[in-house]
Structures are given as C-alpha cells and as structure tokens.
Write an enzyme that holds these catalytic residues in place. Structure first.
Site, PDB file in Angstrom:
ATOM      1  N   CYS A   1      -4.073   8.199   9.732  1.00  0.00           N
ATOM      2  CA  CYS A   1      -4.275   7.629  11.063  1.00  0.00           C
ATOM      3  C   CYS A   1      -3.737   8.557  12.138  1.00  0.00           C
ATOM      4  O   CYS A   1      -2.670   9.144  11.983  1.00  0.00           O
ATOM      5  CB  CYS A   1      -3.557   6.289  11.160  1.00  0.00           C
ATOM      6  SG  CYS A   1      -4.549   4.927  10.567  1.00  0.00           S
TER       7      CYS A   1
ATOM      8  N   ARG B   1       2.336  14.460  13.334  1.00  0.00           N
ATOM      9  CA  ARG B   1       3.025  14.076  12.096  1.00  0.00           C
ATOM     10  C   ARG B   1       3.441  15.326  11.329  1.00  0.00           C
ATOM     11  O   ARG B   1       2.785  15.761  10.390  1.00  0.00           O
ATOM     12  CB  ARG B   1       2.131  13.145  11.265  1.00  0.00           C
ATOM     13  CG  ARG B   1       1.861  11.856  12.027  1.00  0.00           C
ATOM     14  CD  ARG B   1       0.975  10.898  11.296  1.00  0.00           C
ATOM     15  NE  ARG B   1       1.701  10.028  10.396  1.00  0.00           N
ATOM     16  CZ  ARG B   1       1.155   8.965   9.795  1.00  0.00           C
ATOM     17  NH1 ARG B   1      -0.094   8.656  10.009  1.00  0.00           N
ATOM     18  NH2 ARG B   1       1.872   8.224   8.989  1.00  0.00           N
ATOM     19  N   PRO B   2       4.562  15.934  11.745  1.00  0.00           N
ATOM     20  CA  PRO B   2       5.003  17.177  11.118  1.00  0.00           C
ATOM     21  C   PRO B   2       5.437  16.972   9.661  1.00  0.00           C
ATOM     22  O   PRO B   2       5.705  15.844   9.245  1.00  0.00           O
ATOM     23  CB  PRO B   2       6.205  17.601  11.977  1.00  0.00           C
ATOM     24  CG  PRO B   2       6.647  16.383  12.689  1.00  0.00           C
ATOM     25  CD  PRO B   2       5.486  15.448  12.779  1.00  0.00           C
ATOM     26  N   ILE B   3       5.509  18.074   8.910  1.00  0.00           N
ATOM     27  CA  ILE B   3       5.943  17.980   7.512  1.00  0.00           C
ATOM     28  C   ILE B   3       7.160  18.872   7.261  1.00  0.00           C
ATOM     29  O   ILE B   3       7.478  19.197   6.129  1.00  0.00           O
ATOM     30  CB  ILE B   3       4.802  18.364   6.546  1.00  0.00           C
ATOM     31  CG1 ILE B   3       4.181  19.697   6.984  1.00  0.00           C
ATOM     32  CG2 ILE B   3       3.738  17.294   6.448  1.00  0.00           C
ATOM     33  CD1 ILE B   3       3.755  20.526   5.836  1.00  0.00           C
TER      34      ILE B   3
ATOM     35  N   ARG C   1      -8.686   0.426   5.131  1.00  0.00           N
ATOM     36  CA  ARG C   1      -7.783   1.380   4.470  1.00  0.00           C
ATOM     37  C   ARG C   1      -6.547   0.685   3.913  1.00  0.00           C
ATOM     38  O   ARG C   1      -5.955   1.158   2.945  1.00  0.00           O
ATOM     39  CB  ARG C   1      -7.307   2.452   5.472  1.00  0.00           C
ATOM     40  CG  ARG C   1      -8.387   3.420   5.879  1.00  0.00           C
ATOM     41  CD  ARG C   1      -7.809   4.495   6.753  1.00  0.00           C
ATOM     42  NE  ARG C   1      -6.544   4.915   6.197  1.00  0.00           N
ATOM     43  CZ  ARG C   1      -5.606   5.590   6.841  1.00  0.00           C
ATOM     44  NH1 ARG C   1      -5.807   5.933   8.081  1.00  0.00           N
ATOM     45  NH2 ARG C   1      -4.490   5.919   6.257  1.00  0.00           N
TER      46      ARG C   1
ATOM     47  N   ARG D   1      -3.151  10.405   4.451  1.00  0.00           N
ATOM     48  CA  ARG D   1      -1.969  11.211   4.698  1.00  0.00           C
ATOM     49  C   ARG D   1      -1.075  11.264   3.455  1.00  0.00           C
ATOM     50  O   ARG D   1      -0.486  12.293   3.143  1.00  0.00           O
ATOM     51  CB  ARG D   1      -1.199  10.596   5.874  1.00  0.00           C
ATOM     52  CG  ARG D   1       0.052  11.330   6.160  1.00  0.00           C
ATOM     53  CD  ARG D   1       0.650  10.988   7.476  1.00  0.00           C
ATOM     54  NE  ARG D   1       1.871  11.736   7.623  1.00  0.00           N
ATOM     55  CZ  ARG D   1       1.937  12.996   7.987  1.00  0.00           C
ATOM     56  NH1 ARG D   1       0.841  13.651   8.289  1.00  0.00           N
ATOM     57  NH2 ARG D   1       3.087  13.625   8.073  1.00  0.00           N
TER      58      ARG D   1
ATOM     59  N   ASP E   1       4.879  -0.006  12.096  1.00  0.00           N
ATOM     60  CA  ASP E   1       3.584  -0.499  11.596  1.00  0.00           C
ATOM     61  C   ASP E   1       3.304  -1.941  12.016  1.00  0.00           C
ATOM     62  O   ASP E   1       2.239  -2.480  11.735  1.00  0.00           O
ATOM     63  CB  ASP E   1       3.537  -0.398  10.061  1.00  0.00           C
ATOM     64  CG  ASP E   1       3.290   1.028   9.597  1.00  0.00           C
ATOM     65  OD1 ASP E   1       3.104   1.910  10.452  1.00  0.00           O
ATOM     66  OD2 ASP E   1       3.297   1.266   8.369  1.00  0.00           O
TER      67      ASP E   1
ATOM     68  N   GLN F   1      10.295  18.400   7.300  1.00  0.00           N
ATOM     69  CA  GLN F   1      11.384  17.869   6.461  1.00  0.00           C
ATOM     70  C   GLN F   1      11.003  17.885   4.970  1.00  0.00           C
ATOM     71  O   GLN F   1      11.859  18.035   4.110  1.00  0.00           O
ATOM     72  CB  GLN F   1      11.766  16.448   6.891  1.00  0.00           C
ATOM     73  CG  GLN F   1      12.301  16.362   8.308  1.00  0.00           C
ATOM     74  CD  GLN F   1      13.483  17.308   8.544  1.00  0.00           C
ATOM     75  OE1 GLN F   1      14.482  17.259   7.840  1.00  0.00           O
ATOM     76  NE2 GLN F   1      13.339  18.192   9.515  1.00  0.00           N
TER      77      GLN F   1
ATOM     78  N   LYS G   1       0.822  -1.214   0.000  1.00  0.00           N
ATOM     79  CA  LYS G   1       0.000   0.000   0.000  1.00  0.00           C
ATOM     80  C   LYS G   1       0.857   1.266   0.000  1.00  0.00           C
ATOM     81  O   LYS G   1       0.617   2.188  -0.784  1.00  0.00           O
ATOM     82  CB  LYS G   1      -0.909   0.008   1.238  1.00  0.00           C
ATOM     83  CG  LYS G   1      -1.605   1.327   1.466  1.00  0.00           C
ATOM     84  CD  LYS G   1      -2.344   1.374   2.772  1.00  0.00           C
ATOM     85  CE  LYS G   1      -1.506   1.699   3.980  1.00  0.00           C
ATOM     86  NZ  LYS G   1      -1.331   3.109   4.334  1.00  0.00           N
ATOM     87  N   ASN G   2       1.854   1.298   0.862  1.00  0.00           N
ATOM     88  CA  ASN G   2       2.618   2.541   0.996  1.00  0.00           C
ATOM     89  C   ASN G   2       3.496   2.830  -0.224  1.00  0.00           C
ATOM     90  O   ASN G   2       3.763   3.991  -0.528  1.00  0.00           O
ATOM     91  CB  ASN G   2       3.463   2.518   2.278  1.00  0.00           C
ATOM     92  CG  ASN G   2       2.584   2.675   3.519  1.00  0.00           C
ATOM     93  OD1 ASN G   2       1.421   3.049   3.411  1.00  0.00           O
ATOM     94  ND2 ASN G   2       3.135   2.383   4.684  1.00  0.00           N
TER      95      ASN G   2
HETATM   96  C1  UD1 Z   1       5.166   6.290   6.579  1.00  0.00           C
HETATM   97  C2  UD1 Z   1       4.100   5.243   6.427  1.00  0.00           C
HETATM   98  C3  UD1 Z   1       3.596   4.785   7.787  1.00  0.00           C
HETATM   99  C4  UD1 Z   1       4.771   4.340   8.661  1.00  0.00           C
HETATM  100  C5  UD1 Z   1       5.859   5.410   8.705  1.00  0.00           C
HETATM  101  C6  UD1 Z   1       7.121   4.954   9.424  1.00  0.00           C
HETATM  102  C7  UD1 Z   1       3.044   5.834   4.334  1.00  0.00           C
HETATM  103  C8  UD1 Z   1       1.854   6.365   3.656  1.00  0.00           C
HETATM  104  N1  UD1 Z   1       2.995   5.813   5.675  1.00  0.00           N
HETATM  105  O1  UD1 Z   1       4.564   7.413   7.219  1.00  0.00           O
HETATM  106  O2  UD1 Z   1       2.706   3.708   7.578  1.00  0.00           O
HETATM  107  O3  UD1 Z   1       4.289   4.133   9.975  1.00  0.00           O
HETATM  108  O4  UD1 Z   1       6.241   5.778   7.364  1.00  0.00           O
HETATM  109  O5  UD1 Z   1       7.635   3.818   8.811  1.00  0.00           O
HETATM  110  O6  UD1 Z   1       4.005   5.414   3.719  1.00  0.00           O
HETATM  111  N2  UD1 Z   1       8.852  13.475  10.842  1.00  0.00           N
HETATM  112  C9  UD1 Z   1       9.247  14.768  11.118  1.00  0.00           C
HETATM  113  N3  UD1 Z   1       9.181  15.699  10.124  1.00  0.00           N
HETATM  114  C10 UD1 Z   1       8.729  15.389   8.869  1.00  0.00           C
HETATM  115  C11 UD1 Z   1       8.330  14.072   8.601  1.00  0.00           C
HETATM  116  C12 UD1 Z   1       8.403  13.135   9.609  1.00  0.00           C
HETATM  117  O7  UD1 Z   1       9.661  15.082  12.238  1.00  0.00           O
HETATM  118  O8  UD1 Z   1       8.696  16.296   8.014  1.00  0.00           O
HETATM  119  C13 UD1 Z   1       8.946  12.449  11.907  1.00  0.00           C
HETATM  120  C14 UD1 Z   1       7.599  11.854  12.294  1.00  0.00           C
HETATM  121  O9  UD1 Z   1       6.945  12.619  13.266  1.00  0.00           O
HETATM  122  C15 UD1 Z   1       7.990  10.484  12.787  1.00  0.00           C
HETATM  123  C16 UD1 Z   1       9.207  10.132  11.938  1.00  0.00           C
HETATM  124  O10 UD1 Z   1       9.675  11.345  11.384  1.00  0.00           O
HETATM  125  O11 UD1 Z   1       8.400  10.560  14.126  1.00  0.00           O
HETATM  126  C17 UD1 Z   1       8.931   9.157  10.816  1.00  0.00           C
HETATM  127  O12 UD1 Z   1       7.845   9.617  10.035  1.00  0.00           O
HETATM  128  P1  UD1 Z   1       7.744   9.283   8.486  1.00  0.00           P
HETATM  129  O13 UD1 Z   1       8.758   8.250   8.121  1.00  0.00           O
HETATM  130  O14 UD1 Z   1       7.749  10.559   7.727  1.00  0.00           O
HETATM  131  O15 UD1 Z   1       6.314   8.646   8.382  1.00  0.00           O
HETATM  132  P2  UD1 Z   1       5.287   8.817   7.210  1.00  0.00           P
HETATM  133  O16 UD1 Z   1       6.007   8.970   5.906  1.00  0.00           O
HETATM  134  O17 UD1 Z   1       4.271   9.816   7.593  1.00  0.00           O
END
Ligand code: UD1
Length: 430
Positions: free
Chosen positions: A117, A122-124, A397, A93, A305, A126, A22-23
């Site tokens: 979820c 879940r900050p963005i 989902r 997401r 996960d 980066q 899925k991801n």
């Molecule tokens: C993806 C997966 C999710 C999985 C996660 C970790 C998808 C759609 N989802 O989520 O199922 O649980 O990877 O393997 O692929 N972070 C920041 N800043 C950012 C982005 C992330 O601080 O800009 C932090 C997050 O809060 C978290 C960590 O980095 O603590 C990892 O998050 P991330 O790998 O980005 O997860 P997702 O891509 O959202």
C-alpha cells in the site's frame, strides 16, 4: 472491475467471526520454509496478500498444499531459487520476509524491492542494518535487496526506529545464526510475538518477544511443526468501528481482547459500550458519539492500521477531534473521499482536524489503500443513501469475505462486476 454497492443507514447488529491475522500469516508463511520438514499452518486468512505469498513460496520451489481453506502444509525442502521475482513482490510489501527466512536458512537471498500500500515512504534501512550486524553483506542493487553471508553470527543490535518488519526479518535470520543476538528497541506487536512463538515451535530459541528486548540463541536447524495463527486485531477493530459508526451492536468473536485495548479504550472514551469477554468483544452505540484526540503509535499504542476507521467514526461525532499520524506520512489519502460523503476534515501536516457532521450522505468513492478502503465501506454503511466503492481490490488484500460478514450483520452491501449487475442491484434495492 469490481465495486461495492452499499445502501447505508442500517445499524449493524449481530455476531461476526474474526479470521487469522494477515500480518502474522505473511511472516509465518515465509518462516515456514526455514525447515526441510513439513509445517502445517492453521487459521490462515484467505486473502489476496496471503495467497500471493503462498504463490511466491511455490515460485522459489517450496511445496504448498492446501489442506482446507484456512490450513496449508508447507515444505521448504525443494527450494532451489534464492531470488524472488518482481511479479510477486510488487504486489505485497511483506515479501521482504522471504529475505530474513532465506538468509537465515541458506545464508543468501535476493528479493525485488517491495510494493504494497502507498501509505508513505517505507524505507528498509533497519532491515539492512540488522542483516549487516549479523555478518551479511546487504544492500540494494538493480532494484533488488540482496543479502548474503559466508556465515551469520549473533550480534547486539539497536533498532533506530520501532519497525515491525525489521524486527521480524532480523529475528528470523538471527534464529539460525551462530551465537546470541540481542535485538533492542524491538517492535512489540502481537504478530511479532506470534512469529517468535511459531519459530520456537520449530525449535528456535527466542525470548522476550512482546517486550522491546528480544534475545535469540541461534540454532543450526529447525524442524516440523503445526501452528495456528492468532486472530486479526485489525479485522476485529474494523468491525468494532463499524458498530460505532452505524450505531449498531456487534459481538466480535474469536479475538484476543488484550490486543484490542487501544481501540476499546477510545471507543469507551467517545461513548460506546464495550463489553469484553474471554475471546469476544461486544461494541454497542446508541447515541451520537463524542469527540477525542488520537495519536497513532507502535503497539500497545493506537494502531496506524486503525486510523482511517477511527476517523470515519469521529467524522460523525459531536465536536472537533484530532488524529495525529506518527507512523506513515501519507495515510490521510482517504480524506478527499470522505469529503464526497459529506465529511468535514482538514489535514495539516500529520494531523487531521475532524469536525463531526450529523450524517454522511452516499456517493461514489475510491479505496485508496487497504485500511482506508475498509474505512470508506464503514462510512458508506453509516451514510444515508447509496455509496459505490471503487478499487476494492485493495480491501480484498486484507479482509476475507468482508461483504459477506457485513451482510450477516444486516449491512446492505454487494459486490458487482458489471454495469448490468449494478443496474439489477439498483432495481432490487430501489
Ligand atoms: C507493518 C504492517 C502494516 C502496519 C505497520 C505499522 C505488515 C505486512 N505490515 O508494516 O500493516 O501499518 O507495520 O504497524 O505487517 N521504518 C524505517 N526503516 C525501516 C523500516 C521501517 O524507517 O527499515 C519506519 C517506517 O517508515 C515507519 C515505521 O518505521 O515510519 C514503522 O514501519 P514498520 O513497523 O516497519 O511497518 P511495516 O513492517 O512496513
């Protein structure tokens, strides 16, 4: 409202076929719009998140034709809208992957802040940092993430945290930037590699995906391709844990065993027999399993996960285990639900302390999110008596035909839609 009704206590046995990841699918679908030529994607899982992404691509003017249940043909030629509405976004997401794809191709994108979820903040930052380094102006305005550039240029980017989403998003935009990009401290998950392979099959020049340094040479144009998505390691792991929790014997087929090593190693450590074949893994448990310590980490560490499913298995083990969640802070919301089934788990900060019980006993519980929902299904299948799972929309989902696959393994699980149907099922299984 749909629910799962489970009559547990039966060891699951047999073979199960795993679908596409899925991801990986979510990112690859977004990346497919980066060319104006036809892109055929195979092995797509037929799950809600993927179908929402397909609708979202249609909503911005892309053409998507289903060639069969698991294959689509996408063409990004007709895309006329570079802004994605809240309706689609709030559901998944991964809609943020359209940012990287649109920014790379059109140098402009706008996507409402994503939902998904609720497993923690879940900050963005980066993602934004990466886009900015490529020369885009990027930020959040009126609830939307916006990014635009007169032109994108290659850059040397060091990610402050290892993020799957940011790595993929920045990799997509950089694939069509002018010049070279070096992405350091990149995520190494199998789906990062799959997206890079997909982009390369469209003519991108990406090297090093799967290591923590990804090197991208930007190209001006991408072209048509046909691509098959890798198997879903989380779906596979979920069935492996189902075998462990129910003292069953399941052969999980169509997998890449290497991607499952962290899961397999923990199962072996607590006493399961795990047999690896070329593209299958067999998990067999006969006796009560042992305890262990688990810490979630970016790949190749133990996946976050898979954490709730692991907790369900350890909840039945002989001794005290701990699980440390180091990726998302809100990922123990299933613990209260597991208490209803008789589980003995205490959460202190980001650590769950699990005292194994001899058995779970069926009860009515709610799925708090996708993976925790799947974990509760496993607990219900292991429990004595009847378990009802509410809010299964979360599970749908990310798992295709979950209950059908479990039934093929001997699980007594059914979806019911109405009170009447539920009563009938109770009558037939009484
Ligand atoms: C993806 C997966 C999710 C999985 C996660 C970790 C998808 C759609 N989802 O989520 O199922 O649980 O990877 O393997 O692929 N972070 C920041 N800043 C950012 C982005 C992330 O601080 O800009 C932090 C997050 O809060 C978290 C960590 O980095 O603590 C990892 O998050 P991330 O790998 O980005 O997860 P997702 O891509 O959202």
């Amino acid at each position: 409202m749909e629910q799962y009704i489970i009559n547990g206590g039966v060891p699951l046995k047999g073979e199960v076929e795993i679908g596409g990841a899925k991801n990986a699918a979510l990112a690859i679908l977004a990346a497919a719009i980066m060319t104006d030529e036809d892109v055929v994607i195979e092995n797509l899982p037929d799950v809600r998140d993927v179908n929402v992404m397909i609708q979202a691509i249609g909503a911005i003017g892309g053409s998507v034709v289903h060639l069969n249940r698991h294959t689509v043909r996408i063409n990004g030629f007709g895309i006329g809208k570079l802004s994605l509405d809240y309706e689609y976004i709030k559901k998944i997401r991964a809609s943020y992957y359209l940012l990287g794809a649109l920014l790379g191709k059109y140098k402009q994108a706008e996507v409402a802040l994503p939902g998904g979820c609720d497993i923690g903040s879940r900050p963005i930052d980066q993602h934004l940092k990466g886009f900015r380094a490529l020369g885009a102006e990027a930020g959040v305005r009126h609830g939307k993430i916006t990014a635009h550039a007169s032109h994108l240029h290659g850059s040397h980017i060091y990610m402050d945290v290892v993020s799957v989403g940011a790595t993929i998003n920045v990799m997509m935009a950089a694939a069509m930037a002018d010049g070279n990009t070096i992405l350091e401290n990149a995520a190494k998950e199998p789906h990062v590699v799959d997206v890079a392979n997909f982009l390369n099959s469209m003519g991108a020049n990406i090297k090093g995906a799967g290591t923590d340094v990804i090197r991208i040479k930007g190209v001006p144009k991408l072209h048509k391709t046909e691509y098959s998505i890798i198997p879903d390691q989380i779906e596979a792991g979920t069935f492996m844990f189902a075998a462990a929790a129910t003292k069953g014997d399941i052969t999980v087929k169509n997998v890449i065993p290497k991607h499952l090593e962290a899961t397999s190693a923990k199962l072996v450590e607590i006493g399961c027999r795990v047999e690896e074949m070329d593209d299958a893994v067999r998990v067999c448990a006969t006796e009560r399993l042992g305890y262990t310590q688990v810490k979630t980490l970016p790949y190749p560490g133990f996946p976050t996960d898979m954490q709730p499913q692991m907790a369900v298995v350890l909840g039945l083990s002989n001794g005290m285990s701990t699980i440390t969640e180091s990726i998302f802070e809100n990922r123990f919301r299933y613990v209260d639900e597991l208490h209803r089934l008789g589980g003995d788990i205490k959460v202190e900060g980001n650590i769950a302390i699990i005292n194994g019980v001899e058995e779970y006993t069926g009860a009515e519980v709610c799925a708090p999110d996708l993976r925790a929902g799947a974990a509760l299904v496993i607990a219900g299948l292991a429990a004595s008596g009847k378990t009802i799972i509410d809010d299964i929309v979360y599970i749908q989902r990310g798992y295709e035909d979950f209950e059908k696959k479990l039934r093929q393994l001997g699980g007594r699980i059914k979806i019911v839609k109405t009170e009447k149907e539920m009563k009938q099922y109770q009558y037939h299984t009484a």
